[in-house]
Design a protein around this motif. Structure first.
Motif, short mmCIF file in Angstrom:
data_model
loop_
_atom_site.label_atom_id
_atom_site.label_comp_id
_atom_site.label_asym_id
_atom_site.label_seq_id
_atom_site.Cartn_x
_atom_site.Cartn_y
_atom_site.Cartn_z
N GLU A 30 0.83 -1.21 0.00
CA GLU A 30 0.00 0.00 0.00
C GLU A 30 0.87 1.26 0.00
N GLU A 31 2.04 1.15 0.64
CA GLU A 31 2.88 2.33 0.83
C GLU A 31 4.23 2.25 0.13
N GLN A 32 4.49 1.20 -0.61
CA GLN A 32 5.79 1.07 -1.27
C GLN A 32 5.67 0.19 -2.50
N SER A 33 6.73 0.19 -3.30
CA SER A 33 6.75 -0.64 -4.50
C SER A 33 7.30 -2.01 -4.18
N LEU A 34 7.06 -2.95 -5.06
CA LEU A 34 7.54 -4.31 -4.84
C LEU A 34 9.06 -4.36 -4.82
N SER A 35 9.71 -3.54 -5.63
CA SER A 35 11.17 -3.56 -5.69
C SER A 35 11.82 -3.12 -4.39
N PHE A 113 -1.88 -1.79 -6.55
CA PHE A 113 -0.74 -2.64 -6.89
C PHE A 113 -0.53 -2.70 -8.39
N ILE A 114 -1.60 -2.93 -9.15
CA ILE A 114 -1.49 -3.02 -10.60
C ILE A 114 -1.06 -1.68 -11.19
N ALA A 115 -1.65 -0.59 -10.70
CA ALA A 115 -1.32 0.73 -11.23
C ALA A 115 0.15 1.07 -10.99
N ARG A 116 0.67 0.71 -9.82
CA ARG A 116 2.05 1.03 -9.48
C ARG A 116 3.04 0.12 -10.21
N TYR A 165 -11.00 -0.81 -25.31
CA TYR A 165 -11.86 -0.97 -24.14
C TYR A 165 -11.04 -1.29 -22.89
N VAL A 166 -10.11 -2.21 -23.02
CA VAL A 166 -9.31 -2.61 -21.86
C VAL A 166 -8.48 -1.43 -21.35
N ASP A 167 -7.88 -0.69 -22.27
CA ASP A 167 -7.08 0.47 -21.86
C ASP A 167 -7.93 1.48 -21.12
N ARG A 168 -9.15 1.73 -21.62
CA ARG A 168 -10.03 2.69 -20.95
C ARG A 168 -10.44 2.19 -19.56
N LEU A 169 -10.68 0.89 -19.42
CA LEU A 169 -11.08 0.35 -18.13
C LEU A 169 -9.96 0.48 -17.11
N VAL A 170 -8.74 0.20 -17.54
CA VAL A 170 -7.60 0.32 -16.63
C VAL A 170 -7.40 1.78 -16.20
N MET A 171 -7.48 2.69 -17.16
CA MET A 171 -7.30 4.11 -16.84
C MET A 171 -8.43 4.63 -15.97
N THR A 172 -9.64 4.13 -16.21
CA THR A 172 -10.78 4.54 -15.38
C THR A 172 -10.61 4.05 -13.95
#
Length: 215
Positions: A30-35, A113-116, A165-172
């Motif tokens: 939630e507060e950091q990246s996986l790396s 998580f997916i967005a980051r 469609y998929v790109d718009r859903l992810v951005m939304t």
């Protein structure tokens, strides 16, 4: 207890520990990246020895890949079902945006998580996200191809439409998450994201009806 029952209990315990590791990692992310996440942070949160981690995952990259699959699998099924509905285009658009809204409300940590990590520093996870979104587009294309408005379309064009469609859903989803994280869920800003998403999907739908005219 019989041998088979003992094996079953052990398998159930193993699955619970695996899920606990996934849940703990998701919370820490939630507060950091996986790396930047440490293996010991995850095992400490679960209350198991670091060596126990390797009974479930080779490394944090493999855990991240499992989180990608967990994060996106349910969304695939729901959106595909909406696109397969026989309602009009406007109803499908409304249902699709409602699905994304509910997903962000119920699974904000997964969306974050997916967005980051979509453009993050762990290559295996970036690739896993790309692969899952590619599979998502394939599933959406299959649903779109069954709709009468797709009659006469080439497979390539249906696939291109699905990717839009998929790109718009992810951005939304990312836009809803930003508003939610700012403490504005349910406010005018939230409604503005929903309206924009519906307008964008409507624009794609209008273009779809006239695509073959231009082609």
């Amino acid at each position: 207890m019989s041998h088979s029952e003992t094996v079953g209990v052990r398998q159930a315990q193993k699955q619970r520990t695996r899920q606990a590791l996934l849940d703990a990692a998701l919370g820490l992310l939630e507060e950091q990246s996986l790396s930047s996440l440490g293996l010991r942070e995850v095992t400490r949160a679960v209350g198991v020895a670091p060596t126990a981690f390797y009974r479930h995952f080779r490394d944090l990259g493999e855990l991240g890949v499992a989180l990608v699959q967990e994060s996106l699998s349910s969304l695939h099924t729901t959106v595909r079902a909406v696109l397969a509905e026989q309602d009009g285009a406007e109803e499908r658009i409304d249902h699709t945006v409602a699905v994304v809204e509910r997903y962000v409300r119920e699974q904000p940590a997964h969306v974050r998580f997916i967005a980051r990590e979509r453009h993050g520093g762990v290559r295996a996870v970036r690739q896993a996200i790309a692969d899952e979104l590619d599979r998502f587009a394939t599933e959406v294309a299959a649903a779109l191809a069954l709709q009468p408005v797709s009659d006469g379309w080439s497979d390539e064009d249906v696939r291109m439409l699905a990717e839009l469609y998929v790109d718009r859903l992810v951005m939304t989803a990312s836009a809803f998450l930003d508003v939610r994280d700012g403490g504005h869920e349910g406010t005018e800003r939230w409604q503005s994201v929903a309206r924009t998403a519906r307008r964008q999907l409507h624009l794609i739908s209008v273009g779809r009806r006239h695509w073959r005219d231009g082609a």
